[in-house]
Design an enzyme around this catalytic site. Structure first.
Site, PDB file in Angstrom:
ATOM      1  N   GLY A 180      13.214  63.291  19.065  1.00 55.88           N
ATOM      2  CA  GLY A 180      12.072  63.241  18.162  1.00 55.88           C
ATOM      3  C   GLY A 180      12.323  64.032  16.892  1.00 55.88           C
ATOM      4  O   GLY A 180      13.415  64.573  16.686  1.00 55.88           O
ATOM      5  N   ARG A 212      29.927  79.251  24.431  1.00 55.33           N
ATOM      6  CA  ARG A 212      31.351  79.345  24.778  1.00 55.33           C
ATOM      7  C   ARG A 212      32.012  80.581  24.188  1.00 55.33           C
ATOM      8  O   ARG A 212      32.905  81.165  24.799  1.00 55.33           O
ATOM      9  CB  ARG A 212      32.086  78.097  24.288  1.00 55.33           C
ATOM     10  CG  ARG A 212      31.739  76.828  25.021  1.00 55.33           C
ATOM     11  CD  ARG A 212      32.614  75.684  24.558  1.00 55.33           C
ATOM     12  NE  ARG A 212      32.491  75.433  23.127  1.00 55.33           N
ATOM     13  CZ  ARG A 212      33.210  74.548  22.437  1.00 55.33           C
ATOM     14  NH1 ARG A 212      34.145  73.849  23.070  1.00 55.33           N
ATOM     15  NH2 ARG A 212      33.028  74.357  21.154  1.00 55.33           N
ATOM     16  N   LYS A 262      18.013  55.792  14.622  1.00 51.87           N
ATOM     17  CA  LYS A 262      17.311  56.223  13.411  1.00 51.87           C
ATOM     18  C   LYS A 262      18.295  56.911  12.470  1.00 51.87           C
ATOM     19  O   LYS A 262      18.085  56.942  11.250  1.00 51.87           O
ATOM     20  CB  LYS A 262      16.114  57.109  13.743  1.00 51.87           C
ATOM     21  CG  LYS A 262      16.417  58.371  14.527  1.00 51.87           C
ATOM     22  CD  LYS A 262      16.920  59.521  13.661  1.00 51.87           C
ATOM     23  CE  LYS A 262      17.407  60.668  14.519  1.00 51.87           C
ATOM     24  NZ  LYS A 262      18.009  61.752  13.739  1.00 51.87           N
ATOM     25  N   LEU A 283      30.681  64.608  12.336  1.00 47.86           N
ATOM     26  CA  LEU A 283      29.502  65.393  11.976  1.00 47.86           C
ATOM     27  C   LEU A 283      28.316  64.520  11.594  1.00 47.86           C
ATOM     28  O   LEU A 283      27.227  65.019  11.379  1.00 47.86           O
ATOM     29  CB  LEU A 283      29.841  66.335  10.813  1.00 47.86           C
ATOM     30  CG  LEU A 283      30.926  67.384  11.092  1.00 47.86           C
ATOM     31  CD1 LEU A 283      31.191  68.210   9.852  1.00 47.86           C
ATOM     32  CD2 LEU A 283      30.522  68.278  12.255  1.00 47.86           C
TER      33      LEU A 283
END
Length: 328
Positions: free
Chosen positions: A136, A35, A191, A276
């Site tokens: 992953g 951007r 996770k 975040l």
């Protein structure tokens, strides 16, 4: 799926830049779209993205653009913006993406407000395109440096997954195709919750044995959650579940782990932004969904309540250790 082999990566953050870099270095026709025109121009001139990937040279083959029109000729488009920006990006780019274009989600999260998987979101906004998801154990810096990394790419069919894996893989970056988009996405999103729990264990100095127990039992509840959504429980035992959790639950490069350490050490999330730390939001969503579906997820519930401030770490550990003893 489009016959064009041009690859466009939308999102010039650390992960998007790393993926574009490895694909271009492997011989792909790749454009990285950002951007901020000044940052894009600096990357073009210096072959560096010092803010996102300090000290790492980008390949000469990689091209750059600050114009979204650059996606028009791409047969594969990687959505490397944050998970909560994916819907809006899809709406903006929809007129530019040809039918059959493969759109690869490169974010790990669940949509706020709806709790929907990102594949569902993009299929709603981009009908007629092939929606896949990449997930992953892979830190951006490791990928960009050319360190050995293996991840998963899940698509609607194994044939499409194989085409995408071949197009995006390189000598040091290997993708394994899958058709379990649900399991791969939930493994990638949840996770992060378990990584926060690992951080809490570390911050509270509860020992490595506790971390090992948490990882194994956390995977068990993640498997139940995936199956409850129509995915394959065994998927979480692979790269997009166990592999990703081992990485983010043990490496201090992980924001989720560091966030958990702060919780375990200080007992508060003060100074951290939930935007975040994907796992902070995912914990609350997963806990609520699990309750509605009757899925037993005690670790996820505890993390959600600790983040909300309605449960302290000591009490949470006590509750987990005094649960009824059942067969593993």
């Amino acid at each position: 799926m489009s016959v064009s082999r041009r690859i466009a990566v939308v999102g010039a953050g650390a992960f998007g830049t790393a993926l574009a870099s490895v694909a271009a270095a492997s011989g792909g026709d790749v454009v990285l779209i950002g951007r901020a025109a000044d940052i894009v121009e600096t990357m073009r001139l210096s072959r560096r993205h010092e803010k996102a990937l300090p000290g790492i040279d980008l390949p000469h083959e990689l091209t750059y653009s600050a114009d979204i029109e650059a996606v028009r000729e791409a047969g594969i488009v990687l959505f490397a913006m944050p998970s909560q920006a994916q819907r809006e990006a899809a709406r903006v780019l929809a007129p530019l993406l040809a039918p059959g274009t493969a759109v690869v989600i490169c974010a790990k999260g669940i949509e706020k407000g709806t709790g929907r998987l990102l594949t569902d979101v993009l299929e709603e906004e981009l009908p007629g395109r092939e929606i896949a998801v990449l997930s992953g154990p892979g830190f951006a810096a490791d990928i960009a440096k050319g360190l050995p990394t293996a991840m998963v790419i899940a698509a609607r069919t194994i044939e499409i997954g194989a085409v995408l894996a071949q197009a995006l893989s390189g000598p040091t970056f290997r993708l394994y195709p899958s058709t379990d988009r649900i399991g791969v996405q939930l493994g990638g999103a949840l996770k992060n919750v378990l990584a926060i729990a690992c951080g809490i264990i570390e911050g509270a100095q509860l020992g490595d044995s506790a971390r090992a127990a948490l990882i194994s039992r956390g995977l068990a509840e993640l498997s139940r959650f995936v199956e409850g959504h129509g995915g394959e429980g065994v998927t979480v035992m692979g790269l997009s579940g166990l592999g990703d959790l081992v990485l983010t639950g043990t490496s201090h490069q992980s924001r989720n782990l560091r966030f958990g350490i702060a919780l375990g050490r200080e007992g508060t999330a003060a100074g951290w932004s939930g935007d975040l730390v994907e796992g902070a939001f995912a914990a609350s969503v997963a806990s609520g969904v699990a309750a509605k579906k009757g899925i037993d997820m005690p670790i996820t519930d505890a993390v959600a309540r600790i983040i909300e401030g309605t449960l302290d770490v000591k009490t949470a550990i006590g509750q987990l250790m005094t649960r009824p003893i059942t067969q593993e």
